[in-house]
Design a protein around this motif. Structure first.
Motif, PDB file in Angstrom:
ATOM      1  N   VAL A   1      25.043   7.731 -33.142  1.00 18.15           N
ATOM      2  CA  VAL A   1      23.712   8.028 -33.663  1.00 18.15           C
ATOM      3  C   VAL A   1      23.148   6.871 -34.482  1.00 18.15           C
ATOM      4  N   LEU A   2      23.860   6.468 -35.513  1.00 22.33           N
ATOM      5  CA  LEU A   2      23.300   5.508 -36.459  1.00 22.33           C
ATOM      6  C   LEU A   2      23.164   4.099 -35.886  1.00 22.33           C
ATOM      7  N   ILE A   3      24.179   3.619 -35.196  1.00 23.11           N
ATOM      8  CA  ILE A   3      24.083   2.276 -34.604  1.00 23.11           C
ATOM      9  C   ILE A   3      23.058   2.265 -33.460  1.00 23.11           C
ATOM     10  N   PRO A   4      23.053   3.262 -32.563  1.00 24.07           N
ATOM     11  CA  PRO A   4      22.002   3.288 -31.539  1.00 24.07           C
ATOM     12  C   PRO A   4      20.578   3.366 -32.133  1.00 24.07           C
ATOM     13  N   GLN A   5      20.449   4.002 -33.292  1.00 26.07           N
ATOM     14  CA  GLN A   5      19.147   4.058 -33.956  1.00 26.07           C
ATOM     15  C   GLN A   5      18.704   2.648 -34.360  1.00 26.07           C
ATOM     16  N   ILE A   6      19.618   1.853 -34.902  1.00 25.56           N
ATOM     17  CA  ILE A   6      19.301   0.468 -35.246  1.00 25.56           C
ATOM     18  C   ILE A   6      18.957  -0.309 -33.977  1.00 25.56           C
ATOM     19  N   MET A   7      19.708  -0.049 -32.910  1.00 23.61           N
ATOM     20  CA  MET A   7      19.443  -0.729 -31.639  1.00 23.61           C
ATOM     21  C   MET A   7      18.038  -0.410 -31.137  1.00 23.61           C
TER      22      MET A   7
ATOM     23  N   VAL B   1      15.922  -1.260 -21.958  1.00 24.76           N
ATOM     24  CA  VAL B   1      17.225  -0.995 -21.348  1.00 24.76           C
ATOM     25  C   VAL B   1      18.088  -2.255 -21.348  1.00 24.76           C
ATOM     26  N   SER B   2      17.477  -3.413 -21.188  1.00 22.60           N
ATOM     27  CA  SER B   2      18.262  -4.652 -21.208  1.00 22.60           C
ATOM     28  C   SER B   2      18.953  -4.828 -22.554  1.00 22.60           C
ATOM     29  N   TYR B   3      18.305  -4.411 -23.623  1.00 18.93           N
ATOM     30  CA  TYR B   3      18.932  -4.480 -24.948  1.00 18.93           C
ATOM     31  C   TYR B   3      19.941  -3.353 -25.141  1.00 18.93           C
ATOM     32  N   TYR B   4      19.582  -2.151 -24.721  1.00 17.37           N
ATOM     33  CA  TYR B   4      20.482  -0.999 -24.913  1.00 17.37           C
ATOM     34  C   TYR B   4      21.819  -1.178 -24.205  1.00 17.37           C
ATOM     35  N   THR B   5      21.832  -1.906 -23.106  1.00 21.19           N
ATOM     36  CA  THR B   5      23.054  -2.049 -22.314  1.00 21.19           C
ATOM     37  C   THR B   5      23.792  -3.365 -22.579  1.00 21.19           C
ATOM     38  N   ASP B   6      23.304  -4.155 -23.516  1.00 21.53           N
ATOM     39  CA  ASP B   6      23.906  -5.450 -23.824  1.00 21.53           C
ATOM     40  C   ASP B   6      25.001  -5.290 -24.881  1.00 21.53           C
ATOM     41  N   PRO B   7      26.270  -5.506 -24.517  1.00 23.47           N
ATOM     42  CA  PRO B   7      27.373  -5.331 -25.478  1.00 23.47           C
ATOM     43  C   PRO B   7      27.249  -6.256 -26.691  1.00 23.47           C
ATOM     44  N   ALA B   8      26.743  -7.464 -26.497  1.00 26.59           N
ATOM     45  CA  ALA B   8      26.581  -8.396 -27.619  1.00 26.59           C
ATOM     46  C   ALA B   8      25.534  -7.870 -28.598  1.00 26.59           C
ATOM     47  N   PHE B   9      24.466  -7.268 -28.074  1.00 26.18           N
ATOM     48  CA  PHE B   9      23.423  -6.691 -28.925  1.00 26.18           C
ATOM     49  C   PHE B   9      23.989  -5.508 -29.706  1.00 26.18           C
ATOM     50  N   TYR B  10      24.836  -4.692 -29.061  1.00 31.35           N
ATOM     51  CA  TYR B  10      25.488  -3.576 -29.751  1.00 31.35           C
ATOM     52  C   TYR B  10      26.324  -4.095 -30.910  1.00 31.35           C
TER      53      TYR B  10
ATOM     54  N   GLU C   1      26.019  -6.875 -32.525  1.00 29.38           N
ATOM     55  CA  GLU C   1      25.106  -7.406 -33.544  1.00 29.38           C
ATOM     56  C   GLU C   1      24.583  -6.271 -34.430  1.00 29.38           C
ATOM     57  N   CYS C   2      24.164  -5.187 -33.801  1.00 28.68           N
ATOM     58  CA  CYS C   2      23.630  -4.035 -34.543  1.00 28.68           C
ATOM     59  C   CYS C   2      24.748  -3.329 -35.317  1.00 28.68           C
ATOM     60  N   LYS C   3      25.947  -3.305 -34.757  1.00 30.42           N
ATOM     61  CA  LYS C   3      27.089  -2.713 -35.447  1.00 30.42           C
ATOM     62  C   LYS C   3      27.391  -3.499 -36.724  1.00 30.42           C
ATOM     63  N   THR C   4      27.368  -4.817 -36.626  1.00 29.54           N
ATOM     64  CA  THR C   4      27.602  -5.665 -37.798  1.00 29.54           C
ATOM     65  C   THR C   4      26.529  -5.419 -38.852  1.00 29.54           C
TER      66      THR C   4
ATOM     67  N   LYS D   1      27.149  -3.897 -42.636  1.00 28.69           N
ATOM     68  CA  LYS D   1      26.662  -4.548 -43.860  1.00 28.69           C
ATOM     69  C   LYS D   1      25.875  -3.564 -44.705  1.00 28.69           C
ATOM     70  N   GLN D   2      24.993  -2.795 -44.051  1.00 27.34           N
ATOM     71  CA  GLN D   2      24.202  -1.795 -44.770  1.00 27.34           C
ATOM     72  C   GLN D   2      25.112  -0.749 -45.400  1.00 27.34           C
ATOM     73  N   ARG D   3      26.128  -0.304 -44.649  1.00 26.77           N
ATOM     74  CA  ARG D   3      27.052   0.706 -45.154  1.00 26.77           C
ATOM     75  C   ARG D   3      27.826   0.173 -46.349  1.00 26.77           C
ATOM     76  N   GLU D   4      28.287  -1.060 -46.252  1.00 25.09           N
ATOM     77  CA  GLU D   4      29.042  -1.660 -47.351  1.00 25.09           C
ATOM     78  C   GLU D   4      28.162  -1.788 -48.599  1.00 25.09           C
ATOM     79  N   GLU D   5      26.920  -2.229 -48.404  1.00 19.95           N
ATOM     80  CA  GLU D   5      25.994  -2.372 -49.528  1.00 19.95           C
ATOM     81  C   GLU D   5      25.715  -1.008 -50.170  1.00 19.95           C
ATOM     82  N   TYR D   6      25.517   0.011 -49.344  1.00 19.90           N
ATOM     83  CA  TYR D   6      25.255   1.349 -49.864  1.00 19.90           C
ATOM     84  C   TYR D   6      26.454   1.866 -50.657  1.00 19.90           C
TER      85      TYR D   6
END
Length: 107
Positions: free
Chosen positions: A20-26, A68-77, A79-82, A86-91
């Motif tokens: 949910v949360l990482i796909p939302q950032i994506m 869809v090109s972004y949603y299916t790109d593992p590198a983009f995932y 990037e958004c996970k990182t 960072k946001q989670r650590e800061e919070y």
């Protein structure tokens, strides 16, 4: 020894974070990166009204292909996970949530 929970080094993710949360950032980032296609589709829809289903197919397809090109790109995932980690650590360190930027309604 495992790093303390909440640090970027401890990247164990809960189900809600992965699905949910990482796909939302994506989605938010992909909309920004495809903003020209979002604007073209929005403009087409405003100009054609009810006939948008037929008349805006080209703009809709271009927008969908871009997203869809972004949603299916593992590198983009990753990037958004990182970014999420960072946001989670800061919070967890400050207790202050990062405010979401409100995108203009035409994007």
């Amino acid at each position: 020894m495992e790093p303390p929970p909440g640090t970027a080094e401890n990247s164990k993710l809960r189900h809600v974070e992965k699905d949910v949360l990482i796909p939302q950032i994506m989605r938010e980032r992909a909309k920004e990166l495809c903003s020209d296609k979002v604007q073209a589709f929005t403009k087409c829809c405003k100009e054609t009204g009810f006939l948008m289903v037929v008349k805006c197919r080209q703009e809709n397809t271009a927008l969908k292909d871009c997203l869809v090109s972004y949603y299916t790109d593992p590198a983009f995932y990753e990037e958004c996970k990182t970014e999420y980690l960072k946001q989670r650590e800061e919070y967890r360190a400050t207790g202050i949530k990062k405010k979401k930027q409100k995108l203009p309604s035409n994007v």
